[in-house]
Design a protein around this motif. Structure first.
Motif, short mmCIF file in Angstrom:
data_model
loop_
_atom_site.label_atom_id
_atom_site.label_comp_id
_atom_site.label_asym_id
_atom_site.label_seq_id
_atom_site.Cartn_x
_atom_site.Cartn_y
_atom_site.Cartn_z
N UNK A 1 0.88 -1.17 0.00
CA UNK A 1 0.00 0.00 0.00
C UNK A 1 0.92 1.23 0.00
N UNK A 2 0.92 2.00 -1.07
CA UNK A 2 2.00 2.98 -1.26
C UNK A 2 1.53 4.42 -1.32
N UNK A 3 0.26 4.69 -1.12
CA UNK A 3 -0.23 6.06 -1.13
C UNK A 3 -0.56 6.53 0.29
N UNK A 4 -0.76 7.84 0.43
CA UNK A 4 -1.26 8.36 1.68
C UNK A 4 -0.33 9.31 2.40
N UNK A 5 -0.89 9.91 3.43
CA UNK A 5 -0.19 10.94 4.19
C UNK A 5 1.05 10.41 4.88
N UNK A 6 0.99 9.20 5.41
CA UNK A 6 2.15 8.66 6.13
C UNK A 6 3.35 8.49 5.21
N UNK A 7 3.09 8.01 3.99
CA UNK A 7 4.19 7.83 3.03
C UNK A 7 4.77 9.19 2.65
N UNK A 8 3.88 10.13 2.41
CA UNK A 8 4.31 11.48 2.05
C UNK A 8 5.20 12.07 3.14
N UNK A 9 4.78 11.93 4.39
CA UNK A 9 5.56 12.47 5.50
C UNK A 9 6.90 11.76 5.66
N UNK A 10 6.87 10.43 5.62
CA UNK A 10 8.11 9.67 5.79
C UNK A 10 9.12 10.01 4.71
N UNK A 11 8.65 10.14 3.47
CA UNK A 11 9.56 10.48 2.38
C UNK A 11 10.10 11.90 2.55
N UNK A 12 9.24 12.82 2.97
CA UNK A 12 9.69 14.21 3.17
C UNK A 12 10.75 14.26 4.27
N UNK A 13 10.56 13.48 5.32
CA UNK A 13 11.54 13.47 6.41
C UNK A 13 12.91 12.99 5.95
N UNK A 14 12.93 12.12 4.92
CA UNK A 14 14.19 11.61 4.39
C UNK A 14 14.71 12.44 3.21
N UNK A 15 13.91 13.39 2.76
CA UNK A 15 14.32 14.22 1.64
C UNK A 15 14.32 13.48 0.31
N UNK A 16 13.40 12.49 0.17
CA UNK A 16 13.32 11.73 -1.07
C UNK A 16 11.88 11.74 -1.57
N UNK A 17 11.69 11.33 -2.81
CA UNK A 17 10.35 11.23 -3.38
C UNK A 17 9.61 10.04 -2.78
N UNK A 18 8.30 10.12 -2.61
CA UNK A 18 7.54 8.98 -2.06
C UNK A 18 7.76 7.67 -2.83
N UNK A 19 7.87 7.75 -4.15
CA UNK A 19 8.04 6.52 -4.92
C UNK A 19 9.41 5.90 -4.64
N UNK A 20 10.42 6.75 -4.35
CA UNK A 20 11.74 6.21 -4.02
C UNK A 20 11.70 5.45 -2.70
N UNK A 21 10.96 5.99 -1.72
CA UNK A 21 10.78 5.28 -0.45
C UNK A 21 10.05 3.96 -0.68
N UNK A 22 8.99 4.01 -1.47
CA UNK A 22 8.22 2.80 -1.75
C UNK A 22 9.09 1.75 -2.44
N UNK A 23 9.87 2.15 -3.42
CA UNK A 23 10.72 1.20 -4.14
C UNK A 23 11.71 0.52 -3.20
N UNK A 24 12.24 1.28 -2.27
CA UNK A 24 13.23 0.72 -1.33
C UNK A 24 12.58 -0.33 -0.42
N UNK A 25 11.40 -0.01 0.10
CA UNK A 25 10.73 -0.93 1.00
C UNK A 25 10.24 -2.17 0.24
N UNK A 26 9.74 -1.97 -0.96
CA UNK A 26 9.29 -3.10 -1.78
C UNK A 26 10.45 -4.06 -2.06
N UNK A 27 11.64 -3.50 -2.30
CA UNK A 27 12.81 -4.35 -2.53
C UNK A 27 13.08 -5.24 -1.31
#
Length: 529
Positions: free
Chosen positions: A49-75
């Motif tokens: 599940x890759x959409x939503x506020x939590x993903x947006x916040x977590x990615x912003x905290x790391x300074x990366x795009x949400x899809x980059x965070x999702x790709x890393x976790x999916x891997x």
């Protein structure tokens, strides 16, 4: 051949997977393997599940795009698939175009049914749950009833789904199909929630960029739960041109089973069937809600800070030992507690001492007595055969009822009876006093045959070790059906290799000392400024 559609929840990608995530997939994989051996045609789905506020916040905290965070976790999830040998047929990501097509199609159908309207929305909101709660549902000091973290007040214009319209149809569903929610205690909870009165549900969010745009509603995006739940049919082609999988495993499947944690039962047993009713689509057959893994008396979660990562356990004990522990320790449907001490005790007691030592003893005795081969004589009339028959029946019944701990208990009962049988007959003494007699052959063959039946039952649970056990006792290829649970399948007079340690015993004191030292270091690091 009956069809069986089996799904796990799709996992949120705001953090790396922990033991709670892999538990549900382990259950799903074990069940899928069992059902295939039982002759059913299974389609097994998991995903993220890759959409939503939590993903947006977590990615912003790391300074990366949400899809980059999702790709890393999916891997990481895919790495765990390989390590734990998950046999799912598909992995759906909600950022995939095929999923968006499915979401657009179900929204089109619900819109056509007249079940959407726009209105102001305000209430107490838990970001980790992405759910609104009423005042009476909140914990002390306005905290989330699931996470124990503070909720926040939100107010915005949203699209609403007429959930209240489906209160009576849902109650009718629970009455006419009490198997829809399992176990029964969870059905009672769901029924009570719906009987208390359903309010219409906000299904959109404003000012959220990382989400699917809501069709025909500018400025609105699809609420993460309406988005996420559709994965179960979008993965099968719902909304696409090719709907063969959808027709086979959803529209016309004999069983459509969702495995979920109890914290997301409301979404799956109330919201999801209501969405499907509105859209005129078939409902799931069963929503099976399991309990939580707890540590230190609290649910294992990122927000609680008590996460158990699977990687270290796999590295130290092996993937099948982790799978075994998860299924043996939890009564499916209830909560279970994880502790390092409990894990080591289960590993040393059940696997190293129980299964490992029994296999090693029997293989060594047979090789020594019969020139490196299995015994030359089989035996159908003995004390172990009726026990094995009863155990096989108990195992099948327990697995069909998702009582995985009971299924494993039954197999270990056969191991215990086998060891008592050997102790009573002392074949190690017969080798020295009488040599390789027919009596010795029958004793050892019976013991090895009992192990063969245990290993056959373990194939869905321990897909790596169970075939190793079978190979060690002279069975060259794992069976593909449960006909192999019948007594009499062990080959006679075939070569068997020298035994290798299946489960090297763990020094409990040393391991717990290492774990405590690591925990202290992590606590110190976390507290450092």
């Amino acid at each position: 051949m009956s069809t069986f559609y089996l799904t796990t929840p799709i996992y949120y990608v705001n953090a790396l997977p922990h033991i709670g995530h892999i538990f549900t997939t382990t259950v799903g994989d074990t069940l899928a393997r069992y059902l295939r051996m039982a002759g059913r045609e299974v389609y097994f789905l998991t995903g993220t599940d890759e959409h939503g506020q939590n993903i947006e916040r977590a990615a912003r905290n790391e300074g990366i795009a949400p899809i980059a965070l999702a790709d890393r976790v999916v891997a990481k999830y895919r790495e765990l698939r390989d390590r734990l040998e998950f046999s799912y047929d598909d992995f759906i990501r909600t950022t995939e175009e095929r999923h968006k097509r499915g979401v657009d199609e179900i929204i089109r159908r619900i819109e056509a049914a007249g079940d959407f309207y726009t209105a102001p929305h305000e209430g107490w909101y838990c970001p980790p749950c992405e759910t609104f709660y009423t005042e009476k549902e909140l914990g002390p000091e306005k905290t989330c009833p699931v996470h124990g973290t503070p909720v926040e007040w939100k107010s915005e214009e949203n699209v609403f789904f007429r959930l209240s319209k489906y209160q009576q149809p849902l109650l009718d569903l629970y009455r006419e199909h009490p198997e829809f929610v399992r176990p029964e205690t969870r059905l009672n909870e769901v029924r009570a929630f719906v009987e208390a009165g359903l309010r219409d549900l906000s299904v959109s969010r404003a000012n959220l960029e990382w989400a699917i745009p809501f069709p025909g509603r500018p400025g609105q995006t699809v609420y993460v739960w309406l988005d996420a739940l559709v994965n179960y049919i979008s993965a099968l082609g719902f909304g696409a041109d090719d709907v063969r999988l959808y027709d086979k495993f959803w529209a016309h499947s004999d069983v459509r089973l969702h495995l979920v944690g109890k914290d997301i039962l409301r979404q799956h047993a109330v919201y999801w069937p209501a969405f499907l009713m509105s859209a005129g689509l078939p409902l799931p057959s069963v929503v099976w809600a399991h309990g939580w893994w707890q540590r230190d008396g609290r649910k294992v979660s990122k927000s609680a800070g008590n996460i158990v990562r699977p990687d270290e356990l796999i590295d130290r004990f092996g993937p099948d030992s982790v799978r075994y522990f998860l299924l043996r320790e939890m009564v499916f449907g209830q909560d279970a507690n994880f502790s390092d001490e409990g894990f080591v005790d289960r590993y040393n007691g059940d696997l190293a001492n129980g299964l490992g030592n029994t296999v090693s003893r029997l293989v060594t005795l047979s090789r020594n007595a019969f020139d490196g081969k299995t015994p030359p004589h089989a035996c159908s009339d003995n004390e172990l055969a009726p026990v094995a028959k009863q155990v096989a029946e108990e195992y099948r019944t327990a697995m069909e009822d998702f009582a995985f701990n009971r299924a494993l208990e039954s197999l270990w009962r056969l191991l215990a009876e086998t060891n008592q049988y050997l102790v009573a007959r002392a074949p190690w003494k017969l080798i020295q006093s009488e040599g390789p007699t027919p009596e010795l052959a029958r004793i050892l063959w019976n013991g090895l045959e009992a192990v063969r039946i245990v290993a056959t039952g373990l194939l869905p649970v321990m897909p790596r070790v169970a075939p190793q056990v079978l190979a060690a006792i002279g069975v060259p290829a794992p069976p593909t059906s449960f006909d192999a649970l019948r007594w009499g399948g062990l080959p006679t007079d075939v070569p068997i290799p020298a035994p290798a340690p299946l489960f090297p015993r763990i020094d409990k004191a040393a391991y717990l000392g290492e774990a405590k030292e690591k925990e202290t270091m992590e606590t110190t690091t976390a507290a450092a400024p």
